[in-house]
Write a protein that holds these residues in place. Structure first.
Motif, PDB file in Angstrom:
ATOM      1  N   ARG A  60       1.059  -1.221  -0.136  1.00 29.88           N
ATOM      2  CA  ARG A  60       0.116  -0.045  -0.081  1.00 29.88           C
ATOM      3  C   ARG A  60       0.745   1.454  -0.116  1.00 29.88           C
ATOM      4  O   ARG A  60       2.034   1.336   0.463  1.00 29.88           O
ATOM      5  CB  ARG A  60      -0.846  -0.012   1.183  1.00 29.88           C
ATOM      6  N   ILE A  61       0.340   2.290  -0.384  1.00 35.19           N
ATOM      7  CA  ILE A  61       0.937   3.693  -0.273  1.00 35.19           C
ATOM      8  C   ILE A  61      -0.027   4.441   0.421  1.00 35.19           C
ATOM      9  O   ILE A  61      -1.400   4.312   0.445  1.00 35.19           O
ATOM     10  CB  ILE A  61       1.183   4.152  -1.571  1.00 35.19           C
ATOM     11  N   ALA A  62       0.526   5.423   1.239  1.00 31.56           N
ATOM     12  CA  ALA A  62      -0.361   6.593   1.748  1.00 31.56           C
ATOM     13  C   ALA A  62       0.410   7.845   1.351  1.00 31.56           C
ATOM     14  O   ALA A  62       1.626   8.021   1.053  1.00 31.56           O
ATOM     15  CB  ALA A  62      -0.013   6.700   3.329  1.00 31.56           C
ATOM     16  N   ALA A  63      -0.501   8.577   0.713  1.00 35.04           N
ATOM     17  CA  ALA A  63      -0.166  10.076  -0.072  1.00 35.04           C
ATOM     18  C   ALA A  63      -1.086  11.108   0.181  1.00 35.04           C
ATOM     19  O   ALA A  63      -2.350  10.878   0.476  1.00 35.04           O
ATOM     20  CB  ALA A  63       0.244   9.675  -1.434  1.00 35.04           C
ATOM     21  N   ARG A  64      -0.809  12.329   0.189  1.00 31.66           N
ATOM     22  CA  ARG A  64      -1.589  13.354  -0.059  1.00 31.66           C
ATOM     23  C   ARG A  64      -2.203  13.589  -1.424  1.00 31.66           C
ATOM     24  O   ARG A  64      -1.191  13.537  -2.457  1.00 31.66           O
ATOM     25  CB  ARG A  64      -0.855  14.790   0.549  1.00 31.66           C
ATOM     26  N   ILE A  65      -3.412  13.659  -1.832  1.00 33.02           N
ATOM     27  CA  ILE A  65      -3.830  13.572  -2.986  1.00 33.02           C
ATOM     28  C   ILE A  65      -4.640  15.034  -3.194  1.00 33.02           C
ATOM     29  O   ILE A  65      -5.379  15.488  -2.126  1.00 33.02           O
ATOM     30  CB  ILE A  65      -4.593  12.628  -3.671  1.00 33.02           C
ATOM     31  N   ALA A  66      -4.986  15.616  -4.148  1.00 29.31           N
ATOM     32  CA  ALA A  66      -5.550  16.581  -4.736  1.00 29.31           C
ATOM     33  C   ALA A  66      -6.810  16.096  -5.302  1.00 29.31           C
ATOM     34  O   ALA A  66      -6.794  15.717  -6.229  1.00 29.31           O
ATOM     35  CB  ALA A  66      -4.852  17.762  -5.530  1.00 29.31           C
ATOM     36  N   VAL A  67      -7.891  16.464  -4.638  1.00 32.44           N
ATOM     37  CA  VAL A  67      -9.418  16.020  -5.130  1.00 32.44           C
ATOM     38  C   VAL A  67     -10.249  17.454  -5.559  1.00 32.44           C
ATOM     39  O   VAL A  67     -10.486  18.002  -4.251  1.00 32.44           O
ATOM     40  CB  VAL A  67     -10.295  15.047  -4.406  1.00 32.44           C
ATOM     41  N   ALA A  68     -10.581  17.702  -6.697  1.00 30.91           N
ATOM     42  CA  ALA A  68     -11.515  19.070  -6.750  1.00 30.91           C
ATOM     43  C   ALA A  68     -10.740  20.113  -6.112  1.00 30.91           C
ATOM     44  O   ALA A  68     -11.551  21.077  -5.233  1.00 30.91           O
ATOM     45  CB  ALA A  68     -12.899  18.588  -6.100  1.00 30.91           C
ATOM     46  N   GLY A  69      -9.536  20.193  -6.158  1.00 36.57           N
ATOM     47  CA  GLY A  69      -8.837  21.545  -5.598  1.00 36.57           C
ATOM     48  C   GLY A  69      -8.474  21.406  -4.144  1.00 36.57           C
ATOM     49  O   GLY A  69      -8.259  22.483  -3.700  1.00 36.57           O
ATOM     50  N   GLN A  70      -8.938  20.380  -3.373  1.00 37.01           N
ATOM     51  CA  GLN A  70      -8.816  20.244  -2.063  1.00 37.01           C
ATOM     52  C   GLN A  70      -7.792  18.969  -1.698  1.00 37.01           C
ATOM     53  O   GLN A  70      -7.835  17.958  -2.214  1.00 37.01           O
ATOM     54  CB  GLN A  70     -10.150  20.041  -1.225  1.00 37.01           C
ATOM     55  N   ARG A  72      -6.677  15.907   0.332  1.00 34.80           N
ATOM     56  CA  ARG A  72      -6.987  14.664   1.129  1.00 34.80           C
ATOM     57  C   ARG A  72      -5.886  13.483   1.369  1.00 34.80           C
ATOM     58  O   ARG A  72      -4.824  13.572   0.669  1.00 34.80           O
ATOM     59  CB  ARG A  72      -8.223  13.970   0.677  1.00 34.80           C
ATOM     60  N   LEU A  73      -5.958  13.044   2.316  1.00 33.60           N
ATOM     61  CA  LEU A  73      -5.001  11.633   2.703  1.00 33.60           C
ATOM     62  C   LEU A  73      -5.690  10.577   2.058  1.00 33.60           C
ATOM     63  O   LEU A  73      -7.164  10.262   2.374  1.00 33.60           O
ATOM     64  CB  LEU A  73      -5.088  11.303   4.018  1.00 33.60           C
ATOM     65  N   ILE A  75      -5.014   6.298   1.117  1.00 38.84           N
ATOM     66  CA  ILE A  75      -4.508   4.956   1.285  1.00 38.84           C
ATOM     67  C   ILE A  75      -4.898   3.956   0.120  1.00 38.84           C
ATOM     68  O   ILE A  75      -5.983   3.815  -0.301  1.00 38.84           O
ATOM     69  CB  ILE A  75      -4.911   4.250   2.573  1.00 38.84           C
ATOM     70  N   VAL A  76      -3.726   3.642  -0.766  1.00 40.41           N
ATOM     71  CA  VAL A  76      -4.213   3.227  -2.017  1.00 40.41           C
ATOM     72  C   VAL A  76      -3.229   1.570  -1.823  1.00 40.41           C
ATOM     73  O   VAL A  76      -2.148   1.449  -1.896  1.00 40.41           O
ATOM     74  CB  VAL A  76      -3.489   3.734  -2.957  1.00 40.41           C
ATOM     75  N   PRO A  77      -4.239   0.493  -2.158  1.00 38.67           N
ATOM     76  CA  PRO A  77      -3.656  -0.871  -2.420  1.00 38.67           C
ATOM     77  C   PRO A  77      -3.030  -0.814  -3.589  1.00 38.67           C
ATOM     78  O   PRO A  77      -3.883  -0.474  -4.691  1.00 38.67           O
ATOM     79  CB  PRO A  77      -4.733  -1.581  -2.130  1.00 38.67           C
ATOM     80  N   LEU A  78      -1.728  -1.294  -3.831  1.00 40.14           N
ATOM     81  CA  LEU A  78      -1.229  -1.165  -5.253  1.00 40.14           C
ATOM     82  C   LEU A  78      -1.782  -2.294  -6.082  1.00 40.14           C
ATOM     83  O   LEU A  78      -1.771  -2.117  -7.246  1.00 40.14           O
ATOM     84  CB  LEU A  78       0.436  -1.226  -5.301  1.00 40.14           C
ATOM     85  N   GLY A  79      -2.223  -3.182  -5.478  1.00 41.67           N
ATOM     86  CA  GLY A  79      -2.859  -4.512  -6.328  1.00 41.67           C
ATOM     87  C   GLY A  79      -4.147  -4.033  -6.676  1.00 41.67           C
ATOM     88  O   GLY A  79      -4.659  -4.584  -7.890  1.00 41.67           O
ATOM     89  N   ASP A  80      -5.016  -2.954  -6.099  1.00 37.07           N
ATOM     90  CA  ASP A  80      -6.309  -2.937  -6.855  1.00 37.07           C
ATOM     91  C   ASP A  80      -6.605  -1.294  -6.367  1.00 37.07           C
ATOM     92  O   ASP A  80      -7.227  -1.004  -5.173  1.00 37.07           O
ATOM     93  CB  ASP A  80      -7.367  -3.828  -6.156  1.00 37.07           C
ATOM     94  N   VAL A  81      -6.184  -0.567  -7.202  1.00 37.70           N
ATOM     95  CA  VAL A  81      -6.397   1.073  -6.794  1.00 37.70           C
ATOM     96  C   VAL A  81      -7.809   1.470  -6.524  1.00 37.70           C
ATOM     97  O   VAL A  81      -8.048   2.339  -6.075  1.00 37.70           O
ATOM     98  CB  VAL A  81      -5.740   2.035  -7.883  1.00 37.70           C
ATOM     99  N   LYS A  82      -8.834   0.581  -7.106  1.00 31.74           N
ATOM    100  CA  LYS A  82     -10.263   0.927  -7.036  1.00 31.74           C
ATOM    101  C   LYS A  82     -10.750   0.848  -5.586  1.00 31.74           C
ATOM    102  O   LYS A  82     -11.710   1.365  -5.369  1.00 31.74           O
ATOM    103  CB  LYS A  82     -10.949   0.240  -7.819  1.00 31.74           C
ATOM    104  N   LYS A  83      -9.796   0.239  -4.707  1.00 27.12           N
ATOM    105  CA  LYS A  83     -10.227  -0.059  -3.397  1.00 27.12           C
ATOM    106  C   LYS A  83      -9.509   1.154  -2.706  1.00 27.12           C
ATOM    107  O   LYS A  83      -9.401   1.038  -1.335  1.00 27.12           O
ATOM    108  CB  LYS A  83      -9.623  -1.394  -2.750  1.00 27.12           C
ATOM    109  N   MET A  84      -9.019   2.160  -3.249  1.00 22.96           N
ATOM    110  CA  MET A  84      -8.462   3.410  -2.570  1.00 22.96           C
ATOM    111  C   MET A  84      -9.438   4.042  -1.597  1.00 22.96           C
ATOM    112  O   MET A  84     -10.782   4.086  -1.941  1.00 22.96           O
ATOM    113  CB  MET A  84      -7.804   4.393  -3.465  1.00 22.96           C
ATOM    114  N   ILE A  85      -9.098   4.505  -0.370  1.00 23.16           N
ATOM    115  CA  ILE A  85      -9.922   5.178   0.524  1.00 23.16           C
ATOM    116  C   ILE A  85      -9.170   6.497   0.595  1.00 23.16           C
ATOM    117  O   ILE A  85      -8.088   6.664   0.552  1.00 23.16           O
ATOM    118  CB  ILE A  85     -10.101   4.485   1.967  1.00 23.16           C
ATOM    119  N   SER A  86     -10.118   7.750   0.971  1.00 25.63           N
ATOM    120  CA  SER A  86      -9.544   9.016   1.033  1.00 25.63           C
ATOM    121  C   SER A  86     -10.188   9.824   2.168  1.00 25.63           C
ATOM    122  O   SER A  86     -11.389   9.410   2.299  1.00 25.63           O
ATOM    123  CB  SER A  86      -9.571   9.892  -0.182  1.00 25.63           C
ATOM    124  N   ILE A  87      -9.364  10.449   2.991  1.00 25.18           N
ATOM    125  CA  ILE A  87     -10.090  11.116   4.099  1.00 25.18           C
ATOM    126  C   ILE A  87      -9.769  12.437   4.017  1.00 25.18           C
ATOM    127  O   ILE A  87      -8.599  13.096   3.840  1.00 25.18           O
ATOM    128  CB  ILE A  87      -9.226  10.460   5.311  1.00 25.18           C
TER     129      ILE A  87
END
Length: 653
Positions: A60-70, A72-73, A75-87
């Motif tokens: 997995r990776i943990a990263a800061r991402i930009a969503v709609a200009g904001q 978020r934190l 957490i992305v499983p490298l094996g299946d990015v569709k199961k990513m969660i963002s906080i």
């Protein structure tokens, strides 16, 4: 939204090592943009992905991402990015994040809150389960202002960290000085391991989780004490003292090294005795430096990189023309060499790795492109795209960047970063002089969205590392003492003269643009340097030095802060542009975020009021939700829009 974000991750591009990647054609302008002009929004985009951190097992990776200009934190499983969660962080700042083990990570979170009627910046540490289902604010019921200083994390897979935290906001309470607690991040339960000690605000632990050192400071006396112990069975003892304005404890351990036995007397420390910051062996018995472990001639080195146990050094970071890592670990050194061959002139940085080095995250970028993050598995030998940092600009080359050197009027050699418009001859160009903030930082050949935007509009951009900048040795930094608005300002004028004398720039078409200290320099240039600049732009700039001094000395250790400000110039009032509004000789654009916690917005508000009263040309824009760092994409877009319109009017390309 998650599926849309996931689509930007692991886009499927594969680069085999040993074969340099081919450049893609330049980005086509968006519909509605002028021919050959990239839209403002592309340059203003927040980085889609920032500092991806691999879990110890590399899944997995943990990263800061930009969503709609904001921000978020994620957490992305490298094996299946569709199961990513963002906080979402709400109004809070996400300052840092790191994995504790494969099941838990921690995040440093900050926020401004009212305490007894005043704005206080609070720091907290949150633990977050890898599936995102559980978030625990550590020490929530006992934490006072600061509870975000993580000293150590367990290396055996257990969910433990050492956290230094205040338990009172009152300086006459024992809990005002941080205690150290061992937290189980999976439950939030903790045990005190080091009690609060009078005047000790900083604690340091070794790789085994033993708190070995503390630094005490008495602001009234301007005195320091270094407390040390060999192991956790012993009491702390004072081993070094220093007193007086500008006093220093000298070299102190930057990292404790492993050694057989109950304690270790070996460490590493930074020292600048030869004029440049370098890494040395350090004897904890004698408190003296020994063999030089690494130095870079002509430059200061930066941070050290420990291994997974925290007891062995595997790399050192430094910046010459751009940021680099010198790897002591032979495996990582070999991987770095292979990747460097594959990416050609671009810059490759290994930024994160699994505990067994079987999976690595590599950032490939350059001063002329924002770049992308890649997943690299040595057994596979290929770089696989994790995410582009700027989806709109992609990995295409924008305007070329180089490092130049010029001489100041007193003979001091100064380096500067030069960006010139792509596809244009570097001759008789309109020039934007862009001094960096700080001022105790430096610019290098790395992606700069503001400089690249200006170059895309036809301007050459010159970013001088004026005296007082860091990274070029102690003497160079010290030349900035007492020179705010004086010799530091002259260095900027000398950069303009260099650009004109070489034929690069048209001396009659120069504007100065800067933020923070650079914003101060823009104010000062408009007020002091008549005939050099056609216009000036200040973002989050300081106009009133005594007011800034009063604001900053209201915080902890205000006496030391007061001393620091006194070193800026012989007379702070005389170098404060707010006192000389009638002397402003160029139009100026002033932009400031209302929520700026570094430089109060009143610094720009009151400067604008003075200019209005003096009848001087100015435009003032206040960003209601803006901070000091352009953390919101909307604020970036507004800034570039205002900047472009202002330059078209006063210094057209």
């Amino acid at each position: 939204m998650i599926l849309r974000v996931a689509a930007a991750l692991l886009a499927g591009m594969i680069l085999p090592l040993g074969v340099a990647a081919q450049e893609k054609p330049a980005t086509r302008p968006a519909k509605g943009a002028a021919a050959g002009s990239i839209p403002i929004e592309h340059f203003a985009s927040l980085p889609f992905l920032t500092a991806p951190e691999l879990s110890p097992d590399g899944t997995r990776i943990a990263a800061r991402i930009a969503v709609a200009g904001q921000l978020r934190l994620a957490i992305v499983p490298l094996g299946d990015v569709k199961k990513m969660i963002s906080i979402g962080m709400g109004e809070n700042d996400l300052n840092d994040w790191e994995w504790v083990n494969n099941d838990w990570l921690i995040a440093n979170i900050g926020a401004t809150e009212k305490v007894q009627g005043d704005d206080w910046y609070l720091s907290r540490t949150a633990s977050i389960s890898a599936d995102g289902n559980k978030v625990i604010m550590l020490g929530a019921k006992m934490a006072a202002q600061n509870a975000g200083n993580v000293l150590w994390m367990a290396h055996d897979g257990s969910p433990h960290i050492l956290l230094a935290m205040q338990t009172s906001v009152y300086s006459n309470d024992e809990g005002f000085w941080p205690e150290v607690r061992d937290f189980d991040v999976s439950t939030g339960k903790s045990t005190r391991v080091v009690s609060s000690t009078d005047k000790v605000s900083s604690w340091f632990a070794d790789g085994t989780g033993t708190v070995r050192m503390g630094v005490a400071y008495n602001d009234d006396r301007r005195s320091y004490r270094l407390l040390y112990r060999d192991d956790r069975t012993k009491s702390f003892r004072t081993v070094s003292k220093a007193r007086g304005r500008g006093a220093s404890l000298g070299s102190v351990p930057a990292m404790f090294l492993a050694e057989p036995g109950p304690g270790s007397n070996r460490a590493l420390a930074f020292d600048d005795s030869d004029g440049f910051n370098a890494l040395y062996a350090f004897d904890l018995t004698t408190l003296k430096t020994g063999e030089k472990m690494f130095g870079k001639p002509g430059y200061d080195i930066g941070g050290i990189i420990p291994d997974a146990t925290g007891t062995r050094i595997i790399g050192v970071q430094y910046t010459d023309t751009h940021s680099r890592t010198h790897w002591f670990d032979p495996v990582l050194a070999g991987i770095q060499a292979d990747i460097d061959k594959a990416v050609g002139a671009r810059h490759a940085q290994i930024t994160s790795w699994s505990s067994d080095f079987s999976v690595l995250i590599v950032k490939v970028a350059g001063a002329d492109r924002p770049g992308a993050y890649y997943v690299y598995r040595p057994d596979d030998g290929r770089l696989r795209v994790l995410a582009k940092i700027n989806e709109a600009l992609g990995t295409d080359a924008q305007s070329p960047v180089s490092t130049i050197k010029y001489k100041a009027r007193d003979g001091l050699e100064i380096s500067a970063i030069l960006t010139v418009p792509k596809g244009k001859a570097a001759k008789d160009l309109p020039l934007i002089l862009m001094p960096h903030g700080g001022p105790a930082v430096r610019d290098d050949e790395s992606w700069n969205w503001q400089a690249q935007f200006l170059a895309s509009r036809g301007y050459a951009v010159l970013q001088p590392n004026y005296r007082g900048s860091t990274g070029f040795g102690t003497a160079f930094t010290e030349k900035g003492q007492g020179q705010w608005g004086l010799a530091m300002q002259d260095d900027l004028i000398d950069a303009v003269k260099w650009a004109a004398s070489t034929g690069l720039a048209d001396a009659k078409r120069v504007c100065i643009v800067g933020g923070s200290y650079g914003g101060y320099a823009a104010f000062r240039a408009a007020q002091r340097d008549t005939g050099i600049y056609r216009c000036a732009v200040s973002f989050a700039g300081v106009s009133d030095m005594p007011a800034m001094q009063r604001y900053d000395r209201g915080f902890l250790n205000g006496g030391r802060t007061n001393d620091y400000f006194q070193g800026f110039a012989p007379d702070l009032k005389s170098v404060s542009p707010i006192n000389y509004a009638a002397q402003f000789s160029t139009p100026i654009l002033i932009i400031h975020g209302k929520l700026d916690r570094v430089v109060q917005v009143r610094q720009s508000r009151e400067m604008a009021e003075k200019l209005k009263a003096a009848g001087k040309p100015y435009r003032y824009v206040e960003q209601p939700l803006g901070d000091h760092h352009f953390s919101r994409q909307a604020d970036r877009v507004q800034f570039l829009t205002e900047l472009e319109a202002f330059l078209k009017e006063h210094n057209p390309a």
